[in-house]
Design a protein around this motif. Structure first.
Motif, mmCIF file in Angstrom:
data_model
loop_
_atom_site.group_PDB
_atom_site.id
_atom_site.type_symbol
_atom_site.label_atom_id
_atom_site.label_comp_id
_atom_site.label_asym_id
_atom_site.label_seq_id
_atom_site.Cartn_x
_atom_site.Cartn_y
_atom_site.Cartn_z
ATOM 1 N N UNK A 57 0.919 -1.144 0.086
ATOM 2 C CA UNK A 57 0.136 0.125 0.185
ATOM 3 C C UNK A 57 0.955 1.153 0.043
ATOM 4 N N UNK A 58 0.544 2.244 -0.812
ATOM 5 C CA UNK A 58 1.406 3.368 -1.022
ATOM 6 C C UNK A 58 0.655 4.682 -0.628
ATOM 7 N N UNK A 59 1.433 5.662 -0.239
ATOM 8 C CA UNK A 59 0.633 7.096 -0.386
ATOM 9 C C UNK A 59 1.686 8.206 -0.735
ATOM 10 N N UNK A 60 1.275 9.033 -1.342
ATOM 11 C CA UNK A 60 1.819 10.328 -2.101
ATOM 12 C C UNK A 60 1.107 11.480 -1.739
ATOM 13 N N UNK A 61 1.947 12.241 -1.322
ATOM 14 C CA UNK A 61 1.608 13.693 -1.096
ATOM 15 C C UNK A 61 2.445 14.644 -1.793
#
Length: 123
Positions: free
Chosen positions: A105-109
């Protein structure tokens, strides 16, 4: 003449390779099915690639193996105008009859996902 029983089916013993390329998706899942005949050992690589869009950009990755947290990290996204990446490598032994499920699972801001890949190679 003596009757000979048929031979058991031949089992392919070539090393296995499994791969999922989720592109720019935020989650990737790789499931390696169970093998009924032998123990297997895998080298597993998880890779996230992002492109920085603005100052203050961050990206993160969480690796779950068979439903349990294996590894997690969040970091600033560097390299303005270029890509940045996050990688995690681990080994896993699979007993006879046991599958393996890897979820990344990834996140990007302030960053855009470019690639998310999970690879497993028997070794």
């Amino acid at each position: 003449m003596k009757k000979v029983p048929p031979a058991p089916p031949a089992h392919d013993t070539r090393p296995e390779r499994w791969r999922i390329d989720a592109g720019d998706a935020d989650v990737a899942t790789l499931t390696i099915p169970a093998d009924s005949f032998r123990i297997r050992r895998f080298e597993i690589d998880c890779r996230l690639v992002v492109m920085r869009l603005a100052d203050g950009a961050t990206h993160g990755m969480r690796v779950d193996v068979d439903g349990a947290l294996e590894w997690s990290r969040k970091a600033p996204t560097e390299n303005p105008g270029q890509t940045d990446s996050m990688d995690y490598h681990f080994r896993r032994e699979l007993p006879v009859g046991q599958p393996l499920r890897i979820v990344v699972k990834t996140q990007a801001r302030q960053a855009r996902r470019v690639a998310l890949v999970i690879e497993a190679e028997e070794g």
